[in-house]
Design a protein around this motif. Structure first.
Motif, PDB file in Angstrom:
ATOM      1  N   TYR A 194       0.832  -1.205   0.000  1.00 34.09           N
ATOM      2  CA  TYR A 194       0.000   0.000   0.000  1.00 34.09           C
ATOM      3  C   TYR A 194       0.866   1.255   0.000  1.00 34.09           C
ATOM      4  CZ  TYR A 194      -2.986   3.706   1.780  1.00 34.09           C
ATOM      5  OH  TYR A 194      -3.639   4.909   1.951  1.00 34.09           O
ATOM      6  N   GLU A 195       1.904   1.269   0.819  1.00 35.47           N
ATOM      7  CA  GLU A 195       2.767   2.450   0.891  1.00 35.47           C
ATOM      8  C   GLU A 195       3.495   2.676  -0.441  1.00 35.47           C
ATOM      9  OE1 GLU A 195       4.276   5.865   2.389  1.00 35.47           O
ATOM     10  OE2 GLU A 195       2.707   4.566   3.238  1.00 35.47           O
ATOM     11  N   ARG A 196       3.953   1.587  -1.073  1.00 35.90           N
ATOM     12  CA  ARG A 196       4.631   1.720  -2.357  1.00 35.90           C
ATOM     13  C   ARG A 196       3.663   2.233  -3.428  1.00 35.90           C
ATOM     14  NH1 ARG A 196       6.431  -2.998  -2.610  1.00 35.90           N
ATOM     15  NH2 ARG A 196       4.784  -3.932  -3.886  1.00 35.90           N
ATOM     16  N   SER A 197       2.465   1.690  -3.474  1.00 34.33           N
ATOM     17  CA  SER A 197       1.477   2.132  -4.464  1.00 34.33           C
ATOM     18  C   SER A 197       1.031   3.565  -4.209  1.00 34.33           C
ATOM     19  CB  SER A 197       0.263   1.190  -4.445  1.00 34.33           C
ATOM     20  OG  SER A 197       0.633  -0.124  -4.813  1.00 34.33           O
ATOM     21  N   ARG A 198       0.942   3.942  -2.940  1.00 36.00           N
ATOM     22  CA  ARG A 198       0.546   5.319  -2.624  1.00 36.00           C
ATOM     23  C   ARG A 198       1.603   6.307  -3.116  1.00 36.00           C
ATOM     24  NH1 ARG A 198       1.244   9.284   0.808  1.00 36.00           N
ATOM     25  NH2 ARG A 198       2.979   8.189   1.809  1.00 36.00           N
ATOM     26  N   ARG A 199       2.896   5.964  -2.916  1.00 34.51           N
ATOM     27  CA  ARG A 199       3.957   6.838  -3.403  1.00 34.51           C
ATOM     28  C   ARG A 199       3.955   6.927  -4.938  1.00 34.51           C
ATOM     29  NH1 ARG A 199       7.143   4.260   0.711  1.00 34.51           N
ATOM     30  NH2 ARG A 199       8.042   2.903  -0.911  1.00 34.51           N
ATOM     31  N   GLU A 200       3.670   5.809  -5.587  1.00 32.06           N
ATOM     32  CA  GLU A 200       3.582   5.825  -7.045  1.00 32.06           C
ATOM     33  C   GLU A 200       2.419   6.697  -7.508  1.00 32.06           C
ATOM     34  OE1 GLU A 200       3.207   1.753  -8.079  1.00 32.06           O
ATOM     35  OE2 GLU A 200       5.367   1.312  -7.935  1.00 32.06           O
ATOM     36  N   LEU A 201       1.307   6.655  -6.783  1.00 28.80           N
ATOM     37  CA  LEU A 201       0.153   7.491  -7.140  1.00 28.80           C
ATOM     38  C   LEU A 201       0.483   8.971  -6.973  1.00 28.80           C
ATOM     39  CD1 LEU A 201      -2.835   7.895  -7.856  1.00 28.80           C
ATOM     40  CD2 LEU A 201      -3.388   7.529  -5.426  1.00 28.80           C
ATOM     41  N   VAL A 202       1.142   9.323  -5.860  1.00 28.74           N
ATOM     42  CA  VAL A 202       1.521  10.726  -5.632  1.00 28.74           C
ATOM     43  C   VAL A 202       2.500  11.194  -6.699  1.00 28.74           C
ATOM     44  CG1 VAL A 202       2.689  12.299  -4.043  1.00 28.74           C
ATOM     45  CG2 VAL A 202       1.061  10.608  -3.153  1.00 28.74           C
ATOM     46  N   GLY A 203       3.475  10.336  -7.060  1.00 22.29           N
ATOM     47  CA  GLY A 203       4.428  10.691  -8.103  1.00 22.29           C
ATOM     48  C   GLY A 203       3.748  10.883  -9.451  1.00 22.29           C
ATOM     49  N   ALA A 204       2.765  10.024  -9.757  1.00 18.60           N
ATOM     50  CA  ALA A 204       2.041  10.154 -11.025  1.00 18.60           C
ATOM     51  C   ALA A 204       1.225  11.436 -11.057  1.00 18.60           C
ATOM     52  CB  ALA A 204       1.141   8.943 -11.227  1.00 18.60           C
ATOM     53  N   ARG A 205       0.644  11.811  -9.929  1.00 14.69           N
ATOM     54  CA  ARG A 205      -0.132  13.060  -9.888  1.00 14.69           C
ATOM     55  C   ARG A 205       0.765  14.253 -10.211  1.00 14.69           C
ATOM     56  NH1 ARG A 205      -5.175  12.512  -7.655  1.00 14.69           N
ATOM     57  NH2 ARG A 205      -5.572  10.654  -6.380  1.00 14.69           N
ATOM     58  N   HIS A 206       1.956  14.285  -9.600  1.00 12.22           N
ATOM     59  CA  HIS A 206       2.860  15.399  -9.884  1.00 12.22           C
ATOM     60  C   HIS A 206       3.397  15.345 -11.314  1.00 12.22           C
ATOM     61  CE1 HIS A 206       2.907  15.681  -5.446  1.00 12.22           C
ATOM     62  NE2 HIS A 206       3.222  16.972  -5.650  1.00 12.22           N
ATOM     63  N   ARG A 207       3.676  14.162 -11.808  1.00 14.70           N
ATOM     64  CA  ARG A 207       4.249  14.037 -13.137  1.00 14.70           C
ATOM     65  C   ARG A 207       3.260  14.451 -14.228  1.00 14.70           C
ATOM     66  NH1 ARG A 207       5.953   9.469 -12.473  1.00 14.70           N
ATOM     67  NH2 ARG A 207       4.367   8.143 -13.442  1.00 14.70           N
ATOM     68  N   TYR A 208       2.014  14.053 -14.049  1.00 11.55           N
ATOM     69  CA  TYR A 208       1.010  14.364 -15.071  1.00 11.55           C
ATOM     70  C   TYR A 208       0.154  15.573 -14.715  1.00 11.55           C
ATOM     71  CZ  TYR A 208       2.119   9.745 -16.938  1.00 11.55           C
ATOM     72  OH  TYR A 208       2.766   8.649 -17.465  1.00 11.55           O
TER      73      TYR A 208
END
Length: 360
Positions: A194-208
């Motif tokens: 969950y923590e890894r996926s949450r960080r990936e989601l936050v990174g995707a929000r900033h990237r896109y």
């Protein structure tokens, strides 16, 4: 000559001739039996009644069954295997040794010091003779203990129920710990995922540049429509066409300078939707895993009882044995019967010996 036949009717005259002997023997038996009966100590018995539960229903892997409430309830055990297991535990030597040590029955039975084989065997035999564990007709267990001390009898019976419960729990305790460890590993794995996926989601929000798919999509469509409409009016009236074109380019192109733009939104919408779904799924599973782990841990620490106590043992209000009147009466009847047999055989011997006078 044929041997004479005897009948019960013929015993009357014989008993009459020996009546003083028979009466004396019966009187002596009565006196001795009365003395013995009075010297015998009173024996009391106390009974505890309980119903075994199915220990599998107390296991962490059965406490929470998906789509069912039965997994969170203890099942009273009317099953033959539960009853047999409890009786076997109660009659086992380890349980007997626990109780013997707890109540110091070596001293109570005046057997001597423990460690000697003869003494140990005597105490175990005495304990087993005073113990009774039976399965009654109502699918319950009746545990009875007898002793000269009525308070001790009740205390031993209750302690035996507790010892049976403890040993019965130990049979599944190791399995419970294994299952609890599996719950812990599952929770740790889901927490890491969950923590890894949450960080990936936050990174995707900033990237896109996508912070809310639905609301942001509506905002961008509204702005695009309004900007494009203003550009068409400016082209028709000679307004600030260049400025509106820059605004439109910023809304549609990633290199237009706007953080929120249509190109990045389209490129990241699918990935962000996947990340969002993944995080939401992991979050639900993580919460469920945490709840299951806490429930399992509570069941281990709480040590759920494996027996349902219907009636605890109480000190008896009256003795169980000896029945002194029966002892005296039985001794007198037995002495009378043996006396009659003895005098009948004696008369028969006298009748058949050589030179005896026989009736014509």
């Amino acid at each position: 000559m044929s041997a004479p036949s005897f009948s019960l009717v013929g015993l009357g005259p014989i008993i009459n001739r020996w009546k003083y002997f028979v009466a004396g023997a019966v009187a002596l038996a009565a006196v001795v039996s009365i003395v013995v009966a009075l010297l015998l100590p009173n024996v009391y018995r106390s009974t505890a009644i309980f119903i075994p539960t199915n220990p599998q229903t107390a296991d962490p892997d059965r406490l929470l069954e998906p789509g069912s409430q039965s997994g969170s309830k203890l099942e009273l055990g009317g099953r033959a295997e539960d009853l047999d297991r409890v009786i076997t535990i109660g009659e086992s030597q380890p349980v007997a040794e626990i109780i013997i040590k707890q109540f110091n029955l070596y001293k109570h039975y005046k057997a001597g010091e423990p460690g000697d084989d003869a003494v140990d065997n005597f105490v175990l035999s005495e304990f087993s003779n005073n113990l009774s564990i039976v399965h009654n007709e109502r699918d319950a267990i009746e545990l009875t203990f007898m002793d000269k001390d009525k308070k001790l009898a009740a205390a031993v019976a209750n302690a035996l129920v507790h010892a049976i419960d403890s040993v019965n729990q130990q049979l599944t305790l190791e399995n419970r710990r294994t299952v609890l460890n599996l719950y812990r590993q599952r929770y740790d794995y889901l927490s890491t995922s969950y923590e890894r996926s949450r960080r990936e989601l936050v990174g995707a929000r900033h990237r896109y540049g996508i912070f809310g798919l639905e609301m942001q999509g509506r905002y961008m469509v509204k702005q695009l429509i309004e900007t494009e409409a203003a550009l068409r009016k400016a082209e028709a009236s000679g307004g600030d066409v260049a400025g509106l074109k820059r605004s439109l380019r910023g809304l549609t192109r990633a290199d237009g300078g706007n953080l929120i733009n249509l190109e990045s939104y389209v490129a990241g919408a699918d990935s962000l939707a996947m990340f969002t779904t993944r995080v939401a799924d992991l979050q639900g599973r993580l919460i469920a895993a945490r709840s299951a782990f806490e429930t399992a841990e509570l069941s281990i620490k709480g040590r759920l009882s494996s027996v349902y106590l219907v009636q605890k043992a109480y000190p008896a209000t009256k003795k169980f044995k000896p029945v002194r009147s029966l002892i005296v009466l039985g001794s007198m009847l037995l002495t009378f019967a043996l006396s009659v047999v003895f005098i009948a055989l004696l008369e028969l011997y006298r009748y058949n010996r050589p030179g005896a006078v026989r009736p014509a």
